[in-house]
Every structure is written in C-alpha cells, then in structure tokens.
Design a protein around this motif. Structure first.
Motif, PDB file in Angstrom:
ATOM      1  N   ASP A   1      -9.402  26.815  13.329  1.00 41.89           N
ATOM      2  CA  ASP A   1      -9.619  27.695  12.180  1.00 41.89           C
ATOM      3  C   ASP A   1      -9.104  29.087  12.565  1.00 41.89           C
ATOM      4  O   ASP A   1      -9.809  29.877  13.175  1.00 41.89           O
ATOM      5  CB  ASP A   1     -11.104  27.724  11.828  1.00 41.89           C
ATOM      6  CG  ASP A   1     -11.393  28.547  10.588  1.00 41.89           C
ATOM      7  OD1 ASP A   1     -10.431  29.029   9.947  1.00 41.89           O
ATOM      8  OD2 ASP A   1     -12.578  28.702  10.264  1.00 41.89           O
ATOM      9  N   TRP A   2      -7.853  29.365  12.219  1.00 38.44           N
ATOM     10  CA  TRP A   2      -7.209  30.605  12.635  1.00 38.44           C
ATOM     11  C   TRP A   2      -7.843  31.828  11.983  1.00 38.44           C
ATOM     12  O   TRP A   2      -7.865  32.901  12.578  1.00 38.44           O
ATOM     13  CB  TRP A   2      -5.715  30.553  12.349  1.00 38.44           C
ATOM     14  CG  TRP A   2      -5.021  29.612  13.274  1.00 38.44           C
ATOM     15  CD1 TRP A   2      -4.579  28.360  12.995  1.00 38.44           C
ATOM     16  CD2 TRP A   2      -4.730  29.848  14.661  1.00 38.44           C
ATOM     17  NE1 TRP A   2      -4.025  27.789  14.112  1.00 38.44           N
ATOM     18  CE2 TRP A   2      -4.100  28.684  15.157  1.00 38.44           C
ATOM     19  CE3 TRP A   2      -4.947  30.900  15.536  1.00 38.44           C
ATOM     20  CZ2 TRP A   2      -3.679  28.562  16.460  1.00 38.44           C
ATOM     21  CZ3 TRP A   2      -4.523  30.777  16.840  1.00 38.44           C
ATOM     22  CH2 TRP A   2      -3.904  29.623  17.295  1.00 38.44           C
ATOM     23  N   LEU A   3      -8.359  31.681  10.776  1.00 37.70           N
ATOM     24  CA  LEU A   3      -9.012  32.809  10.118  1.00 37.70           C
ATOM     25  C   LEU A   3     -10.264  33.229  10.901  1.00 37.70           C
ATOM     26  O   LEU A   3     -10.506  34.421  11.101  1.00 37.70           O
ATOM     27  CB  LEU A   3      -9.382  32.454   8.680  1.00 37.70           C
ATOM     28  CG  LEU A   3     -10.025  33.586   7.877  1.00 37.70           C
ATOM     29  CD1 LEU A   3      -9.099  34.789   7.791  1.00 37.70           C
ATOM     30  CD2 LEU A   3     -10.407  33.099   6.503  1.00 37.70           C
TER      31      LEU A   3
ATOM     32  N   PHE B   1     -10.702  32.752  14.069  1.00 36.92           N
ATOM     33  CA  PHE B   1     -10.206  33.346  15.307  1.00 36.92           C
ATOM     34  C   PHE B   1      -9.830  34.806  15.092  1.00 36.92           C
ATOM     35  O   PHE B   1     -10.186  35.684  15.894  1.00 36.92           O
ATOM     36  CB  PHE B   1      -8.987  32.557  15.808  1.00 36.92           C
ATOM     37  CG  PHE B   1      -8.358  33.130  17.038  1.00 36.92           C
ATOM     38  CD1 PHE B   1      -8.931  32.952  18.272  1.00 36.92           C
ATOM     39  CD2 PHE B   1      -7.188  33.873  16.953  1.00 36.92           C
ATOM     40  CE1 PHE B   1      -8.363  33.478  19.416  1.00 36.92           C
ATOM     41  CE2 PHE B   1      -6.607  34.411  18.080  1.00 36.92           C
ATOM     42  CZ  PHE B   1      -7.192  34.214  19.317  1.00 36.92           C
ATOM     43  N   VAL B   2      -9.141  35.100  13.997  1.00 34.34           N
ATOM     44  CA  VAL B   2      -8.746  36.477  13.694  1.00 34.34           C
ATOM     45  C   VAL B   2      -9.971  37.345  13.436  1.00 34.34           C
ATOM     46  O   VAL B   2     -10.034  38.499  13.874  1.00 34.34           O
ATOM     47  CB  VAL B   2      -7.761  36.496  12.500  1.00 34.34           C
ATOM     48  CG1 VAL B   2      -7.521  37.915  12.014  1.00 34.34           C
ATOM     49  CG2 VAL B   2      -6.446  35.840  12.881  1.00 34.34           C
ATOM     50  N   GLN B   3     -10.973  36.802  12.740  1.00 38.92           N
ATOM     51  CA  GLN B   3     -12.193  37.562  12.471  1.00 38.92           C
ATOM     52  C   GLN B   3     -12.916  37.930  13.764  1.00 38.92           C
ATOM     53  O   GLN B   3     -13.369  39.066  13.930  1.00 38.92           O
ATOM     54  CB  GLN B   3     -13.134  36.758  11.573  1.00 38.92           C
ATOM     55  CG  GLN B   3     -12.683  36.654  10.147  1.00 38.92           C
ATOM     56  CD  GLN B   3     -13.582  35.745   9.330  1.00 38.92           C
ATOM     57  OE1 GLN B   3     -14.332  34.930   9.879  1.00 38.92           O
ATOM     58  NE2 GLN B   3     -13.509  35.881   8.010  1.00 38.92           N
TER      59      GLN B   3
ATOM     60  N   PHE C   1     -11.546  38.159  16.737  1.00 36.83           N
ATOM     61  CA  PHE C   1     -10.695  39.096  17.469  1.00 36.83           C
ATOM     62  C   PHE C   1     -10.866  40.514  16.925  1.00 36.83           C
ATOM     63  O   PHE C   1     -11.037  41.462  17.696  1.00 36.83           O
ATOM     64  CB  PHE C   1      -9.226  38.663  17.365  1.00 36.83           C
ATOM     65  CG  PHE C   1      -8.274  39.622  18.006  1.00 36.83           C
ATOM     66  CD1 PHE C   1      -8.152  39.669  19.385  1.00 36.83           C
ATOM     67  CD2 PHE C   1      -7.533  40.498  17.241  1.00 36.83           C
ATOM     68  CE1 PHE C   1      -7.289  40.563  19.988  1.00 36.83           C
ATOM     69  CE2 PHE C   1      -6.670  41.398  17.835  1.00 36.83           C
ATOM     70  CZ  PHE C   1      -6.538  41.425  19.212  1.00 36.83           C
ATOM     71  N   ILE C   2     -10.838  40.667  15.610  1.00 37.15           N
ATOM     72  CA  ILE C   2     -10.975  41.999  15.007  1.00 37.15           C
ATOM     73  C   ILE C   2     -12.365  42.568  15.271  1.00 37.15           C
ATOM     74  O   ILE C   2     -12.508  43.749  15.592  1.00 37.15           O
ATOM     75  CB  ILE C   2     -10.662  41.932  13.497  1.00 37.15           C
ATOM     76  CG1 ILE C   2      -9.167  41.662  13.294  1.00 37.15           C
ATOM     77  CG2 ILE C   2     -11.064  43.214  12.796  1.00 37.15           C
ATOM     78  CD1 ILE C   2      -8.767  41.395  11.880  1.00 37.15           C
TER      79      ILE C   2
END
Length: 110
Positions: free
Chosen positions: A5-7, A9-11, A13-14
């Motif tokens: 789930d890349w979204l 992962f980005v959440q 990370f941010i």
C-alpha cells in the motif's frame, strides 16, 4: 503475491519527516532560548576510549568562564531572561510530549 500500500507508505514517511523536523526544531529553539536566558549548558569532560579526544580541565574551565562572561554581557533584562527560560522549558516539553505521543501510537497501534 505481496501487495504494498504505497499511499500508507507515503503517509508514514511524511508523518515521520514532519515529526523529526518538529522535534529537532523545538530542541534547537529550546537550546537557543536556554543560552539567551544565561544558562548555557556546559558539559564536564568525560573519560572515553582513545578514539575520542577529551577536553582538558583547563579547556573546561575556559569554556565555563566564557559562558559566564557571555551571560553577564547579555542585553536582556531579568524578566526577559525568565521568559526565555520558560520558553526553553516549554520547547523541551513539546519535544518530550511529541516523542511520548509517537511511542503511544506505536504501543497502542493507532
């Protein structure tokens, strides 16, 4: 097959990036306010292995003397110094609370 789930992962990370910037920023601001209040942190020399250079007693006394001289030369009034000290403690408190909040998120999996 593994699905990422890349979204998410980005959440994460941010969120980690913002938390790191805030913790480091508030800690730096707290140290700055601590110095402005006339309470510069002076660390006594410690004994380490050969790989790390340790300052001598003479250098430690010189650093303490320089910190005391800088505190005397401060253009701030006593009231301004007290406000800076309270601000420094507040910044350190924000750092501690943010770390505690992160740990609670990890422990309780929210």
């Amino acid at each position: 097959m593994i699905v990422i789930d890349w979204l998410a992962f980005v959440q994460v990370f941010i969120a980690a990036l913002i938390a790191a910037v805030l913790v480091v920023g508030f800690y730096a601001l707290g140290l700055r306010l601590l110095v402005r209040s006339g309470r510069a942190p002076v660390v006594a020399p410690a004994e380490f292995t050969d790989a790390i250079t340790v300052i001598s007693e003479k250098e430690a006394r010189r650093a303490e003397k320089a910190a005391a001289k800088a505190a005397r030369k401060s253009p701030l009034t006593d009231g301004q110094k007290n406000v800076a000290l309270i601000g420094a403690y507040a910044c350190f408190g924000v750092c501690g609370l943010s770390v505690l909040g992160g740990l609670l998120l990890i422990v309780f999996n929210h």
